[in-house]
Structure formats: C-alpha cells, structure tokens
Design a protein around this motif. Structure first.
Motif, PDB file in Angstrom:
ATOM      1  N   TRP A   1       0.831  -1.206   0.000  1.00 39.72           N
ATOM      2  CA  TRP A   1       0.000   0.000   0.000  1.00 39.72           C
ATOM      3  C   TRP A   1       0.868   1.260   0.000  1.00 39.72           C
ATOM      4  O   TRP A   1       0.579   2.222  -0.723  1.00 39.72           O
ATOM      5  CB  TRP A   1      -0.938  -0.007   1.195  1.00 39.72           C
ATOM      6  N   ASP A   2       1.927   1.253   0.804  1.00 36.20           N
ATOM      7  CA  ASP A   2       2.838   2.406   0.819  1.00 36.20           C
ATOM      8  C   ASP A   2       3.488   2.596  -0.557  1.00 36.20           C
ATOM      9  O   ASP A   2       3.618   3.729  -1.045  1.00 36.20           O
ATOM     10  CB  ASP A   2       3.919   2.210   1.882  1.00 36.20           C
ATOM     11  N   GLY A   3       3.892   1.489  -1.189  1.00 40.49           N
ATOM     12  CA  GLY A   3       4.456   1.592  -2.526  1.00 40.49           C
ATOM     13  C   GLY A   3       3.444   2.101  -3.532  1.00 40.49           C
ATOM     14  O   GLY A   3       3.784   2.871  -4.446  1.00 40.49           O
ATOM     15  N   PHE A   4       2.196   1.701  -3.368  1.00 42.91           N
ATOM     16  CA  PHE A   4       1.126   2.168  -4.245  1.00 42.91           C
ATOM     17  C   PHE A   4       0.921   3.670  -4.099  1.00 42.91           C
ATOM     18  O   PHE A   4       0.718   4.380  -5.097  1.00 42.91           O
ATOM     19  CB  PHE A   4      -0.160   1.421  -3.913  1.00 42.91           C
ATOM     20  N   LEU A   5       1.002   4.185  -2.886  1.00 44.28           N
ATOM     21  CA  LEU A   5       0.863   5.626  -2.662  1.00 44.28           C
ATOM     22  C   LEU A   5       2.002   6.396  -3.319  1.00 44.28           C
ATOM     23  O   LEU A   5       1.787   7.482  -3.875  1.00 44.28           O
ATOM     24  CB  LEU A   5       0.810   5.925  -1.162  1.00 44.28           C
ATOM     25  N   VAL A   6       3.215   5.841  -3.267  1.00 42.84           N
ATOM     26  CA  VAL A   6       4.346   6.493  -3.942  1.00 42.84           C
ATOM     27  C   VAL A   6       4.128   6.489  -5.447  1.00 42.84           C
ATOM     28  O   VAL A   6       4.401   7.483  -6.135  1.00 42.84           O
ATOM     29  CB  VAL A   6       5.666   5.781  -3.572  1.00 42.84           C
ATOM     30  N   THR A   7       3.616   5.377  -5.986  1.00 39.77           N
ATOM     31  CA  THR A   7       3.304   5.304  -7.414  1.00 39.77           C
ATOM     32  C   THR A   7       2.275   6.360  -7.800  1.00 39.77           C
ATOM     33  O   THR A   7       2.414   7.044  -8.824  1.00 39.77           O
ATOM     34  CB  THR A   7       2.780   3.900  -7.777  1.00 39.77           C
ATOM     35  N   LEU A   8       1.222   6.507  -6.994  1.00 40.85           N
ATOM     36  CA  LEU A   8       0.205   7.518  -7.277  1.00 40.85           C
ATOM     37  C   LEU A   8       0.795   8.920  -7.215  1.00 40.85           C
ATOM     38  O   LEU A   8       0.477   9.774  -8.061  1.00 40.85           O
ATOM     39  CB  LEU A   8      -0.950   7.394  -6.278  1.00 40.85           C
ATOM     40  N   ALA A   9       1.668   9.163  -6.232  1.00 41.03           N
ATOM     41  CA  ALA A   9       2.245  10.499  -6.064  1.00 41.03           C
ATOM     42  C   ALA A   9       3.125  10.872  -7.249  1.00 41.03           C
ATOM     43  O   ALA A   9       2.984  11.953  -7.837  1.00 41.03           O
ATOM     44  CB  ALA A   9       3.045  10.558  -4.766  1.00 41.03           C
ATOM     45  N   ILE A  10       4.045   9.980  -7.630  1.00 41.86           N
ATOM     46  CA  ILE A  10       4.957  10.325  -8.728  1.00 41.86           C
ATOM     47  C   ILE A  10       4.207  10.369 -10.057  1.00 41.86           C
ATOM     48  O   ILE A  10       4.539  11.172 -10.938  1.00 41.86           O
ATOM     49  CB  ILE A  10       6.136   9.315  -8.773  1.00 41.86           C
ATOM     50  N   SER A  11       3.162   9.557 -10.201  1.00 44.07           N
ATOM     51  CA  SER A  11       2.375   9.574 -11.437  1.00 44.07           C
ATOM     52  C   SER A  11       1.565  10.861 -11.547  1.00 44.07           C
ATOM     53  O   SER A  11       1.519  11.492 -12.617  1.00 44.07           O
ATOM     54  CB  SER A  11       1.441   8.363 -11.491  1.00 44.07           C
ATOM     55  N   LEU A  12       0.915  11.268 -10.459  1.00 43.79           N
ATOM     56  CA  LEU A  12       0.101  12.480 -10.484  1.00 43.79           C
ATOM     57  C   LEU A  12       0.957  13.711 -10.747  1.00 43.79           C
ATOM     58  O   LEU A  12       0.591  14.569 -11.564  1.00 43.79           O
ATOM     59  CB  LEU A  12      -0.650  12.626  -9.160  1.00 43.79           C
TER      60      LEU A  12
END
Length: 241
Positions: A15-26
C-alpha cells in the motif's frame, strides 16, 4: 488457505508503494501536461529557432527508451549536483510551513519525477499538436482576416478546440505514465514495483505478491480512465445544453 495469504505487514508495504506510485504519477501528469502544452505553443510559433529546438527535444525523448534516460538523469546529471545538496537530500530534510511539517522527497524520487516528466512531455506535446492539426485551417485564416493576432487566434479559437480533440489520447498517455512509473524502481524509487520485489524476496509468495501489485496498477489506471470519461461526458452534456 490462510497460510497462502500475505501477512498484514506486507500488505501495508504494498500500500505504501502504491501511494508512492500515485504520487509520482500524479505529479508527472501535471508537470508533463504543462511542459507539453508549452512545447506545442513554441512549435506553432513563427520563430524558427524555437521550432527547431522543440523538434530536437521531441526526437531526443521520444526516440530513446525511458530506462536509459532514468540512468542518465540519476548517474549522469546527478553527479553534477553539489555534494552538499545531495547530502542534504539524503538526510531527508523537513520544511516547516506554519503548522505543517513537510518532508522532502528522496533524491531518487526527484530524479525519477524529472525523467518521467521530460519523457512524457514529448509524447503529450505530440498529442496537443495532433489536436491543433485537427482544427480546420480555415478557422485560423478567418480569425486572422477578422483582425485577431496570432496569439488571440491560438488562445480563443485553436487551442480550446485542440484540447477537446486531444483529450482522449491524453488519457491514454496518462495511463502510460502510471505504467512507466514502475521503471523508476531501477534507480531506487520505493514505488509499487520496487516494494513488490522486496515483499517477494522476504515472503517467497510470488503469485500473491505480484497479483496484488497488478490489481493495484489496474485500479490506478481504471481511476484515471473513469475520471477522464466522466469529464468528457460532462463536457458533451454542457455543449449539448
């Protein structure tokens, strides 16, 4: 059956990795859209030097793979930065903003964001250019005949229509940004793919680990597609109204 499930702590890692993915993608979507828009404006100008620079920029970033570009920014440009600045970033500095304490992103995150932004902006600029080419040339000629300047023609007539034309392909580019963010694991960004490898190494549950990671990537892409469809449907409804 329960022995085959991932432990809760591994789920939190994903989940933490998913949040980082969302942050860098956005952040990449926002920055690359702005940069791509500026690139296509420069390309449509009558200044030959600007047009040549944009053509060279697009050729460099569109015709080379993303992974070597990531290594170039991380190992090449990163080595040109002052040692003091890199040490400051590696110490995970915090910025006090009134009552909020903001944590600076890691050096790897910043480099990954820069590489993704420059790479994606070249593709987004081409989508905007295709949208401009989709507008009938007669409209530009008519606006110039009415006394509008080149910039007024672009701002009030050409660009609004080109953005609507380019919007569906742009959604596809935004989905590609989410998928391309997985390559930043190569320079140590703690995004979903990187964390998945860590979970797989420690838990030895490869199928469960990467199945969850795949579902999370699909979730992010479905969210982008759904938001795009809702926005496009609302625009059509407004135009019909």
């Amino acid at each position: 059956m329960f022995e085959q499930l991932l432990e809760p702590r591994y789920l939190w890692w994903l989940w933490d990795g998913f949040l980082v993915t969302l942050a860098i993608s956005l952040l990449t979507i926002i920055l690359s859209t702005v940069l791509g828009f500026l690139l296509v404006i420069a390309q449509q100008s009558h200044i030959k030097i600007l047009k040549g620079l944009v053509t060279f920029y697009n050729a460099i970033f569109r015709y080379s793979p993303l992974l070597p570009q990531l290594f170039f920014w991380y190992f090449g440009v990163g080595n040109l930065l002052p040692i003091e600045f890199k040490v400051w970033l590696f110490d995970e500095p915090q910025i006090q903003l009134f009552f909020l304490t903001l944590k600076m992103p890691s050096f790897e995150f910043i480099i990954g964001l820069i590489a993704l932004t420059f790479y994606s902006s070249a593709f987004i600029a081409e989508e905007f250019r295709a949208g401009i080419l989709g507008v009938a040339k007669g409209q530009q000629q008519a606006s110039l005949a009415l006394g509008l300047t080149w910039w007024q023609t672009m701002r009030f007539i050409i660009l609004p229509q080109s953005v609507r034309i380019a919007f569906p392909p742009l959604i596809g580019q935004y989905m590609n940004i989410i998928k391309n963010s997985s390559l930043t694991m190569a320079i140590g960004v703690l995004e979903l793919s990187y964390v998945s490898r860590q979970v797989e190494t420690e838990s030895l549950k490869t199928f469960q680990d990467f199945a969850i990671a795949t579902l999370l990537y699909i979730l992010a892409i479905v969210i982008v597609g759904t938001v795009g469809n809702i926005y496009q449907a609302s625009r059509l409804q407004i135009s019909k109204g």
